[in-house]
Scaffold this motif. Structure first.
Motif, PDB file in Angstrom:
ATOM      1  N   TRP A  37       0.822  -1.201   0.000  1.00 22.03           N
ATOM      2  CA  TRP A  37       0.000   0.000   0.000  1.00 22.03           C
ATOM      3  C   TRP A  37       0.867   1.267   0.000  1.00 22.03           C
ATOM      4  O   TRP A  37       0.617   2.213  -0.736  1.00 22.03           O
ATOM      5  CB  TRP A  37      -0.930  -0.024   1.230  1.00 22.03           C
ATOM      6  N   ILE A  38       1.924   1.251   0.834  1.00 24.04           N
ATOM      7  CA  ILE A  38       2.843   2.395   0.871  1.00 24.04           C
ATOM      8  C   ILE A  38       3.443   2.629  -0.511  1.00 24.04           C
ATOM      9  O   ILE A  38       3.466   3.752  -1.018  1.00 24.04           O
ATOM     10  CB  ILE A  38       3.981   2.138   1.896  1.00 24.04           C
ATOM     11  N   LEU A  39       3.884   1.549  -1.148  1.00 31.00           N
ATOM     12  CA  LEU A  39       4.492   1.686  -2.468  1.00 31.00           C
ATOM     13  C   LEU A  39       3.508   2.268  -3.461  1.00 31.00           C
ATOM     14  O   LEU A  39       3.850   3.116  -4.270  1.00 31.00           O
ATOM     15  CB  LEU A  39       5.002   0.320  -2.950  1.00 31.00           C
ATOM     16  N   LYS A  40       2.251   1.811  -3.354  1.00 30.54           N
ATOM     17  CA  LYS A  40       1.229   2.306  -4.273  1.00 30.54           C
ATOM     18  C   LYS A  40       0.981   3.804  -4.033  1.00 30.54           C
ATOM     19  O   LYS A  40       0.909   4.604  -4.979  1.00 30.54           O
ATOM     20  CB  LYS A  40      -0.070   1.521  -4.066  1.00 30.54           C
ATOM     21  N   GLU A  41       0.899   4.164  -2.744  1.00 33.08           N
ATOM     22  CA  GLU A  41       0.713   5.576  -2.399  1.00 33.08           C
ATOM     23  C   GLU A  41       1.886   6.416  -2.906  1.00 33.08           C
ATOM     24  O   GLU A  41       1.713   7.542  -3.365  1.00 33.08           O
ATOM     25  CB  GLU A  41       0.605   5.739  -0.874  1.00 33.08           C
ATOM     26  N   MET A  42       3.092   5.875  -2.791  1.00 34.73           N
ATOM     27  CA  MET A  42       4.271   6.607  -3.236  1.00 34.73           C
ATOM     28  C   MET A  42       4.239   6.821  -4.737  1.00 34.73           C
ATOM     29  O   MET A  42       4.564   7.898  -5.224  1.00 34.73           O
ATOM     30  CB  MET A  42       5.548   5.860  -2.822  1.00 34.73           C
ATOM     31  N   ARG A  43       3.823   5.762  -5.461  1.00 33.53           N
ATOM     32  CA  ARG A  43       3.733   5.895  -6.920  1.00 33.53           C
ATOM     33  C   ARG A  43       2.673   6.925  -7.304  1.00 33.53           C
ATOM     34  O   ARG A  43       2.883   7.748  -8.179  1.00 33.53           O
ATOM     35  CB  ARG A  43       3.392   4.542  -7.543  1.00 33.53           C
ATOM     36  N   ARG A  44       1.533   6.862  -6.597  1.00 36.32           N
ATOM     37  CA  ARG A  44       0.431   7.766  -6.901  1.00 36.32           C
ATOM     38  C   ARG A  44       0.842   9.220  -6.672  1.00 36.32           C
ATOM     39  O   ARG A  44       0.376  10.125  -7.349  1.00 36.32           O
ATOM     40  CB  ARG A  44      -0.781   7.409  -6.024  1.00 36.32           C
ATOM     41  N   ASN A  45       1.702   9.450  -5.662  1.00 36.67           N
ATOM     42  CA  ASN A  45       2.072  10.824  -5.286  1.00 36.67           C
ATOM     43  C   ASN A  45       3.449  11.214  -5.794  1.00 36.67           C
ATOM     44  O   ASN A  45       4.123  12.036  -5.176  1.00 36.67           O
ATOM     45  CB  ASN A  45       2.033  10.974  -3.768  1.00 36.67           C
ATOM     46  N   TRP A  46       3.863  10.653  -6.922  1.00 32.78           N
ATOM     47  CA  TRP A  46       5.231  10.948  -7.372  1.00 32.78           C
ATOM     48  C   TRP A  46       5.451  12.449  -7.562  1.00 32.78           C
ATOM     49  O   TRP A  46       6.542  12.964  -7.345  1.00 32.78           O
ATOM     50  CB  TRP A  46       5.552  10.183  -8.662  1.00 32.78           C
ATOM     51  N   VAL A  47       4.375  13.179  -7.903  1.00 34.35           N
ATOM     52  CA  VAL A  47       4.524  14.625  -8.118  1.00 34.35           C
ATOM     53  C   VAL A  47       4.999  15.296  -6.831  1.00 34.35           C
ATOM     54  O   VAL A  47       5.862  16.177  -6.852  1.00 34.35           O
ATOM     55  CB  VAL A  47       3.192  15.254  -8.572  1.00 34.35           C
ATOM     56  N   ALA A  48       4.426  14.869  -5.700  1.00 35.26           N
ATOM     57  CA  ALA A  48       4.805  15.465  -4.416  1.00 35.26           C
ATOM     58  C   ALA A  48       6.290  15.267  -4.152  1.00 35.26           C
ATOM     59  O   ALA A  48       6.986  16.191  -3.726  1.00 35.26           O
ATOM     60  CB  ALA A  48       3.985  14.848  -3.291  1.00 35.26           C
ATOM     61  N   TYR A  49       6.789  14.068  -4.431  1.00 36.69           N
ATOM     62  CA  TYR A  49       8.216  13.818  -4.224  1.00 36.69           C
ATOM     63  C   TYR A  49       9.055  14.686  -5.149  1.00 36.69           C
ATOM     64  O   TYR A  49      10.088  15.220  -4.748  1.00 36.69           O
ATOM     65  CB  TYR A  49       8.540  12.341  -4.437  1.00 36.69           C
ATOM     66  N   ALA A  50       8.583  14.840  -6.383  1.00 35.72           N
ATOM     67  CA  ALA A  50       9.320  15.686  -7.321  1.00 35.72           C
ATOM     68  C   ALA A  50       9.341  17.130  -6.830  1.00 35.72           C
ATOM     69  O   ALA A  50      10.331  17.843  -6.996  1.00 35.72           O
ATOM     70  CB  ALA A  50       8.685  15.614  -8.705  1.00 35.72           C
ATOM     71  N   MET A  51       8.228  17.555  -6.189  1.00 36.73           N
ATOM     72  CA  MET A  51       8.162  18.949  -5.737  1.00 36.73           C
ATOM     73  C   MET A  51       9.058  19.216  -4.530  1.00 36.73           C
ATOM     74  O   MET A  51       9.598  20.309  -4.397  1.00 36.73           O
ATOM     75  CB  MET A  51       6.717  19.326  -5.401  1.00 36.73           C
ATOM     76  N   ILE A  52       9.172  18.229  -3.633  1.00 38.92           N
ATOM     77  CA  ILE A  52      10.015  18.496  -2.458  1.00 38.92           C
ATOM     78  C   ILE A  52      11.496  18.192  -2.738  1.00 38.92           C
ATOM     79  O   ILE A  52      12.362  18.670  -2.028  1.00 38.92           O
ATOM     80  CB  ILE A  52       9.569  17.718  -1.196  1.00 38.92           C
ATOM     81  N   ALA A  53      11.752  17.405  -3.799  1.00 37.35           N
ATOM     82  CA  ALA A  53      13.126  16.924  -4.018  1.00 37.35           C
ATOM     83  C   ALA A  53      14.190  18.027  -4.044  1.00 37.35           C
ATOM     84  O   ALA A  53      15.168  17.935  -3.301  1.00 37.35           O
ATOM     85  CB  ALA A  53      13.189  16.075  -5.271  1.00 37.35           C
ATOM     86  N   PRO A  54      14.014  19.087  -4.868  1.00 34.75           N
ATOM     87  CA  PRO A  54      15.107  20.065  -4.935  1.00 34.75           C
ATOM     88  C   PRO A  54      15.428  20.660  -3.562  1.00 34.75           C
ATOM     89  O   PRO A  54      16.599  20.749  -3.177  1.00 34.75           O
ATOM     90  CB  PRO A  54      14.571  21.160  -5.875  1.00 34.75           C
ATOM     91  N   TYR A  55      14.388  21.033  -2.816  1.00 36.70           N
ATOM     92  CA  TYR A  55      14.626  21.613  -1.497  1.00 36.70           C
ATOM     93  C   TYR A  55      15.255  20.596  -0.557  1.00 36.70           C
ATOM     94  O   TYR A  55      16.259  20.873   0.100  1.00 36.70           O
ATOM     95  CB  TYR A  55      13.321  22.149  -0.886  1.00 36.70           C
ATOM     96  N   VAL A  56      14.656  19.404  -0.508  1.00 33.45           N
ATOM     97  CA  VAL A  56      15.112  18.411   0.469  1.00 33.45           C
ATOM     98  C   VAL A  56      16.556  17.995   0.198  1.00 33.45           C
ATOM     99  O   VAL A  56      17.338  17.814   1.131  1.00 33.45           O
ATOM    100  CB  VAL A  56      14.156  17.193   0.485  1.00 33.45           C
ATOM    101  N   ILE A  57      16.938  17.904  -1.074  1.00 36.48           N
ATOM    102  CA  ILE A  57      18.319  17.515  -1.382  1.00 36.48           C
ATOM    103  C   ILE A  57      19.285  18.560  -0.839  1.00 36.48           C
ATOM    104  O   ILE A  57      20.268  18.235  -0.149  1.00 36.48           O
ATOM    105  CB  ILE A  57      18.512  17.327  -2.905  1.00 36.48           C
ATOM    106  N   ILE A  58      18.999  19.837  -1.088  1.00 32.36           N
ATOM    107  CA  ILE A  58      19.907  20.887  -0.610  1.00 32.36           C
ATOM    108  C   ILE A  58      19.884  20.961   0.911  1.00 32.36           C
ATOM    109  O   ILE A  58      20.927  21.088   1.562  1.00 32.36           O
ATOM    110  CB  ILE A  58      19.542  22.236  -1.258  1.00 32.36           C
ATOM    111  N   PHE A  59      18.692  20.846   1.486  1.00 31.97           N
ATOM    112  CA  PHE A  59      18.576  20.861   2.951  1.00 31.97           C
ATOM    113  C   PHE A  59      19.398  19.724   3.552  1.00 31.97           C
ATOM    114  O   PHE A  59      20.170  19.917   4.493  1.00 31.97           O
ATOM    115  CB  PHE A  59      17.104  20.743   3.346  1.00 31.97           C
ATOM    116  N   ALA A  60      19.263  18.533   2.982  1.00 31.81           N
ATOM    117  CA  ALA A  60      19.982  17.377   3.509  1.00 31.81           C
ATOM    118  C   ALA A  60      21.487  17.578   3.370  1.00 31.81           C
ATOM    119  O   ALA A  60      22.250  17.334   4.303  1.00 31.81           O
ATOM    120  CB  ALA A  60      19.542  16.113   2.787  1.00 31.81           C
ATOM    121  N   LEU A  61      21.889  18.083   2.201  1.00 31.00           N
ATOM    122  CA  LEU A  61      23.317  18.233   1.917  1.00 31.00           C
ATOM    123  C   LEU A  61      23.995  19.231   2.853  1.00 31.00           C
ATOM    124  O   LEU A  61      25.141  19.032   3.250  1.00 31.00           O
ATOM    125  CB  LEU A  61      23.461  18.705   0.461  1.00 31.00           C
ATOM    126  N   PHE A  62      23.291  20.302   3.234  1.00 36.45           N
ATOM    127  CA  PHE A  62      23.942  21.331   4.031  1.00 36.45           C
ATOM    128  C   PHE A  62      23.456  21.389   5.476  1.00 36.45           C
ATOM    129  O   PHE A  62      23.854  22.259   6.222  1.00 36.45           O
ATOM    130  CB  PHE A  62      23.801  22.697   3.353  1.00 36.45           C
TER     131      PHE A  62
END
Lengths: 315, 290
Positions: A21-46
């Motif tokens: 179910w989690i995997l299905k939810e993750m696939r369904r919400n791929w846009v959300a992951y794409a939207m947070i990715a740029p910020y989260v990557i920089i936040f994580a890195l620094f």
């Protein structure tokens, strides 16, 4: 039709395992992951990676030149048992934070509360007066001019005129004065984000509650503050506390600018300065990472304690 | 029952005269403490040379003159790296850092506030926790990471970390939680708008106070940034650093350095005056629930 699909979905979810179910939810919400990715990557890195890296390196003897060896707790043992300057820095940091944190917090709240009933125009002006020192860059340097060590300094000259001292005091160069003065300057610049948050929080308290409180027998502003205002501001009080604590640990720059580095007799030497000293001047990165880890734990610990205290307000 | 009296057409609780006076006196004293050093800087910046070195020193200027500002500009022209370069550096860092942060943080805040997906709570908790520690803790290891990406001694060393700062995202997310209603987004989604479109055309216009606040905070931080351990070439250093060098010039530059401080503080103060009401509105939803 809609009902039917909803039903089908519910059944489908029951049939799936949690992971599916989690995997299905993750696939369904791929846009959300794409939207947070740029910020989260920089936040994580620094932010995240440096913290983790710092903890790992603190167990090594890394010095930027040679390949690091694991020395396990050696850095920490040196810190707490062989480095007197560090223990002094710990003491100074705790004194600083224990005064600047609570006092700036109370000051921010009291001033915000005092000006809450002023008319909006006057409130805006008073807000600016109290907030300005915290955003004006290096304006705190003026304290160095006011308290300059010779008789041309305004404070020395005035005190001598009044006959309170005969010789000019050396203020920021005097081991007895440097701490109290730096604390005053830190307080002067400390009405920042938490102050604004309190102003907004006080404006947001429901007016009807005050009237209801009056009917229920609240007699004066102090009872009103304790029984109505504070309980309805819980979230703001929490946010303000976190901002105040972070600020109270971040005063190193003020001390550097006014008292020099290192300060006279290490009288205003804090963990932050010790960290800078070993990290960016002596390049003993392993050792300085151990200092950073201790500081990090102190900051998180202070926040935990304060969170506990604030959750008790008004209850 | 407590006595009610009206003050400016609003029903408020009875306020004792003693309390009112006490608070006014306390507030005035605190206000004087806050404002005196500011007055002194401005007064210093307008003092002619003989007044700066008068004994006994006067607090307020007697014959104001713009000479210190003229001196400051002369000093700026004489410096080894042209001052316009320092100003350019600060403006570039402030603008680049702020706008990158605005786009990345608002987009992430929208997804965290308005889309339910696995992991969103954990990510936001992590970001929120990081509000609790000051960035000096991570300075040295950040240096190593920047070195690995060859960012040391370039503009990127200041600009990119600013994109990932936490307070802006936190305030934006909290504001979206309270001010953007799910029903509005739901109808847009039903009309077939993509999430990216809903974010940009519907949510963003509704949170104007929050992005103004985010811009002001980010801009102030970058504008006031002094020397940095990530930058060592003179031609990449900030305006604030250069001003600090003038101040460090000692006695003969006392006037010019006061003038420089006044110039530096004018910008953030003006920005705050213009945006104050928006910032206060944003702070209304800044609270933390637990």
């Amino acid at each position: 039709m809609a009902q039917k699909t909803a039903k089908a979905k519910a059944v489908a979810r029951k049939d799936m395992s949690y992971v599916q179910w989690i995997l299905k939810e993750m696939r369904r919400n791929w846009v959300a992951y794409a939207m947070i990715a740029p910020y989260v990557i920089i936040f994580a890195l620094f932010t995240i990676v440096p913290v983790v890296l710092s903890v790992v390196i603190s167990f090594t003897d890394f010095n930027m030149l040679q390949w690091p060896n694991f020395v396990w707790l050696e850095n920490y043992i040196t810190l707490f048992f062989a480095d007197d300057t560090f223990l002094l820095a710990c003491k100074n940091t705790l004194i600083f934070a224990a005064i600047v944190g609570p006092v700036s917090y109370l000051l921010s709240f009291l001033v915000a509360w005092f000006i809450n009933e002023l008319s909006p125009k006057i409130r805006a002006i008073v807000t600016l007066i109290f907030y300005a020192p915290s955003i004006s860059g290096q304006v705190y340097m003026i304290w160095g001019t006011l308290f300059s060590a010779d008789s041309y300094g305004w404070v020395n000259a005035t005190l001598m005129e009044l006959g309170m001292i005969n010789e000019p005091e050396t203020w920021f160069r005097d081991a007895d004065w440097v701490m109290p003065l730096c604390i005053v300057v830190a307080l002067w610049t400390s009405l920042g984000t938490s102050f604004l948050s309190f102003i907004a929080g006080l404006q947001g308290v429901n007016r009807d509650m005050y009237e209801a409180g009056a009917v229920d027998g609240i007699k004066n502003r102090w009872q009103e503050l304790w029984y109505i205002t504070l309980p309805s501001m819980g979230p703001q009080l929490m946010f303000g506390a976190i901002m105040a604590i972070t600020g109270a640990f971040g005063f190193g720059a003020v001390v550097n600018a006014l008292a020099g580095f290192p300060s006279v007799d290490y009288a205003a030497h804090t963990i932050m300065h010790h960290l800078e000293d070993y990290g960016s001047q002596r390049y003993e990165v392993g050792y300085s990472s151990a200092i950073a880890t201790v500081l990090f734990l102190i900051m998180i610990g202070a926040n935990m304690i304060v969170k506990k205290l604030i959750s008790k307000v008004g209850s | 029952m407590a006595k009610l009296r009206t003050r400016k057409h609003k029903v408020v609780l009875s306020r004792s005269v003693g309390g009112d006076t006490g608070i006014t006196i306390l507030l005035t004293l605190l206000g004087i403490f806050m404002v005196l050093p500011m007055v002194y800087v401005i007064s210093q910046s307008l003092k002619p040379l003989d007044e700066l070195w008068m004994y006994p020193p006067r607090f307020l200027v007697k014959n104001p003159t713009p000479n210190n500002f003229r001196d400051l500009f002369r000093l700026m022209n004489d410096s080894w790296v042209p001052f316009s370069r320092y100003i350019f550096n600060t403006v570039l860092n402030a603008v680049g850092g702020t706008f990158g942060h605005l786009f990345l943080a608002s987009m992430a805040a929208y997804a965290l506030a308005k889309i339910k997906f696995p992991g969103s709570k954990l990510i936001f908790e992590t970001i929120r926790t990081s509000l609790m520690f000051h960035s000096t803790v991570t300075a040295i290891t950040s240096f190593m990471i920047m070195a690995a990406f060859k960012m040391i001694d370039t503009y990127w060393a200041i600009i990119i970390p600013a994109w990932g700062s936490t307070l802006g995202l936190y305030l934006m997310k909290q504001f979206m939680d309270t001010h953007v209603h799910d029903s509005v987004l739901e109808s847009a989604r039903l009309d077939g708008a993509s999430e990216l479109r809903t974010y940009w055309t519907i949510a963003m216009p509704m949170v104007k106070p929050a992005w103004l606040t985010l811009i002001v905070y980010s801009f102030q931080g970058l504008w006031n940034a002094g020397s940095s351990i990530y930058i060592y070439s003179e031609q990449y250093k900030s305006f604030n650093y250069a001003i600090g060098q003038i101040t460090a010039g000692g006695i003969k530059r006392a006037g010019a350095s006061a003038a420089a401080t006044v110039l530096m503080m004018l910008v953030p103060i003006m920005v705050f005056v213009i945006t104050q009401s928006n910032i206060i509105e944003t702070m209304g939803s800044s609270g933390m629930k637990d």
